[in-house]
Design a protein around this motif. Structure first.
Motif, PDB file in Angstrom:
ATOM      1  N   ARG A 172      15.640  48.254  25.504  1.00  0.00           N
ATOM      2  CA  ARG A 172      16.676  47.279  25.847  1.00  0.00           C
ATOM      3  C   ARG A 172      17.686  47.839  26.851  1.00  0.00           C
ATOM      4  O   ARG A 172      17.930  49.047  26.893  1.00  0.00           O
ATOM      5  CB  ARG A 172      17.425  46.820  24.592  1.00  0.00           C
ATOM      6  CG  ARG A 172      18.346  47.879  24.036  1.00  0.00           C
ATOM      7  CD  ARG A 172      19.366  47.360  23.044  1.00  0.00           C
ATOM      8  NE  ARG A 172      20.111  48.475  22.520  1.00  0.00           N
ATOM      9  CZ  ARG A 172      20.086  48.904  21.263  1.00  0.00           C
ATOM     10  NH1 ARG A 172      19.360  48.282  20.356  1.00  0.00           N
ATOM     11  NH2 ARG A 172      20.801  49.948  20.914  1.00  0.00           N
ATOM     12  N   ARG A 225      14.304  38.613  29.916  1.00  0.00           N
ATOM     13  CA  ARG A 225      14.732  39.608  30.904  1.00  0.00           C
ATOM     14  C   ARG A 225      16.178  39.403  31.350  1.00  0.00           C
ATOM     15  O   ARG A 225      16.980  40.336  31.373  1.00  0.00           O
ATOM     16  CB  ARG A 225      13.777  39.532  32.100  1.00  0.00           C
ATOM     17  CG  ARG A 225      14.018  40.562  33.150  1.00  0.00           C
ATOM     18  CD  ARG A 225      12.926  40.530  34.216  1.00  0.00           C
ATOM     19  NE  ARG A 225      13.433  41.120  35.432  1.00  0.00           N
ATOM     20  CZ  ARG A 225      14.124  40.461  36.350  1.00  0.00           C
ATOM     21  NH1 ARG A 225      14.385  39.177  36.190  1.00  0.00           N
ATOM     22  NH2 ARG A 225      14.563  41.076  37.426  1.00  0.00           N
ATOM     23  N   ASP A 270      18.617  40.206  28.584  1.00  0.00           N
ATOM     24  CA  ASP A 270      18.686  41.658  28.372  1.00  0.00           C
ATOM     25  C   ASP A 270      19.576  42.304  29.434  1.00  0.00           C
ATOM     26  O   ASP A 270      20.377  43.192  29.147  1.00  0.00           O
ATOM     27  CB  ASP A 270      17.264  42.240  28.424  1.00  0.00           C
ATOM     28  CG  ASP A 270      17.264  43.754  28.350  1.00  0.00           C
ATOM     29  OD1 ASP A 270      17.692  44.289  27.320  1.00  0.00           O
ATOM     30  OD2 ASP A 270      16.862  44.398  29.340  1.00  0.00           O
ATOM     31  N   CYS A 306      17.334  42.141  20.490  1.00  0.00           N
ATOM     32  CA  CYS A 306      16.856  42.986  21.589  1.00  0.00           C
ATOM     33  C   CYS A 306      15.559  42.410  22.160  1.00  0.00           C
ATOM     34  O   CYS A 306      14.747  41.836  21.421  1.00  0.00           O
ATOM     35  CB  CYS A 306      16.626  44.421  21.107  1.00  0.00           C
ATOM     36  SG  CYS A 306      18.153  45.215  20.580  1.00  0.00           S
ATOM     37  N   ARG A 307      15.381  42.604  23.448  1.00  0.00           N
ATOM     38  CA  ARG A 307      14.234  42.003  24.132  1.00  0.00           C
ATOM     39  C   ARG A 307      12.923  42.685  23.750  1.00  0.00           C
ATOM     40  O   ARG A 307      12.795  43.913  23.892  1.00  0.00           O
ATOM     41  CB  ARG A 307      14.439  42.142  25.640  1.00  0.00           C
ATOM     42  CG  ARG A 307      13.319  41.501  26.421  1.00  0.00           C
ATOM     43  CD  ARG A 307      13.359  41.912  27.869  1.00  0.00           C
ATOM     44  NE  ARG A 307      12.305  41.234  28.611  1.00  0.00           N
ATOM     45  CZ  ARG A 307      11.833  41.661  29.761  1.00  0.00           C
ATOM     46  NH1 ARG A 307      12.331  42.750  30.315  1.00  0.00           N
ATOM     47  NH2 ARG A 307      10.867  41.000  30.360  1.00  0.00           N
TER      48      ARG A 307
END
Ligand code: URA
Length: 253
Positions: free
Chosen positions: A90, A113, A116, A153-154
């Motif tokens: 992340r 994206r 993040d 979190c991505r």
């Protein structure tokens, strides 16, 4: 058949316990002493309602989060999170944004994206569509509502969140809901609604119908990213959003 089912359930419990222990290990939690008063009793957490009792369960690694009395305290309790395997990838942990006393809370899946990079949920193309729903559809501003995701979190390549990731992040979403106390939650897509309602029923069968989550009304609807790929289904989301708007007639915001 019953024995088979019992075994499956046991295996699920063992897998969940293993993930829990691995999270504790990653977070370097070796021991969680409970502060006790002179009378030997553990103190009451300053909990409202439905989270009470989860300190030793869902929140067993996260006493500070469980006890947070504001979103700021909750964010601080999450800290530089390493509770699941997503942290190394992340740029920002995407906590949530909006009015901490919002009547309507939108819950998505997880940061992409753009989110993040910017540290804010729903700021990419799907986010623009969500903003249109809020502003043009509901006549509100983004600042009037609260927007958060199931996971903060991505996931790599925007893959679907995995069960251990959802499990690690879920207490923080629940705590956000408990602090904000929205009147209505709009669950965006299958992950949000399936996580909250603990069901595997497909989103197409859940959407458009009021559900209940600890006294809060939930309206599941289709995820904006899905709508970008299937614009013909926007009319379904509009049907669902109209039900949310009706819930606030006469307008309260
Ligand atoms: N999709 C989500 O579910 N959440 C975001 O924040 C962005 C895209």
């Amino acid at each position: 058949m019953d024995a088979e089912h019992d075994l499956e359930e046991l295996a699920t419990m063992v897998a969940s316990l293993r993930r829990h222990l691995q999270r504790r290990e990653r977070a370097r939690i070796r021991n969680l002493p409970i502060d006790r008063g002179a009378d030997g009793k553990a103190p009451e957490a300053s909990q409202a309602s439905w989270l009470r009792g989860l300190e030793g369960g869902l929140f067993s690694d996260d006493r500070e989060a469980y006890r947070a009395t504001s979103l700021e305290e909750l964010r601080a309790a999450i800290g530089d999170c390493r509770r699941c395997k997503l942290w190394p990838g992340r740029t920002h942990l995407v906590f949530g944004v909006g009015n901490p006393r919002a009547r309507v809370m939108f819950i998505g899946e997880g940061p992409g994206r753009d989110e993040d990079l910017q540290g804010e949920p729903f700021v990419g193309r799907a986010g623009q569509l969500l903003t249109d729903i809020i502003v043009k559809g509901m006549g509100l501003r983004r600042e009037d509502v609260y927007i958060a995701n199931v996971i903060k979190c991505r996931p790599p390549e925007n893959r679907n969140p995995e069960p251990d990731e959802v499990e690690a992040c879920e207490p923080f979403l629940l705590k956000q809901i408990e602090l904000i106390k929205p009147r209505v939650i709009v669950a965006l897509g299958k992950f949000a609604v399936q996580t909250l309602l603990k069901t595997k029923v497909p989103i197409m069968r859940l959407r458009g119908v009021w559900h209940e989550f600890n006294g809060i009304k939930i309206m599941p609807t289709l995820h904006p990213a899905y709508l970008l790929r299937n614009p013909g289904d926007k009319k379904l989301v509009w049907q669902d959003i109209k039900k949310v708007i009706k819930e606030f007639q006469p307008p309260v915001m």
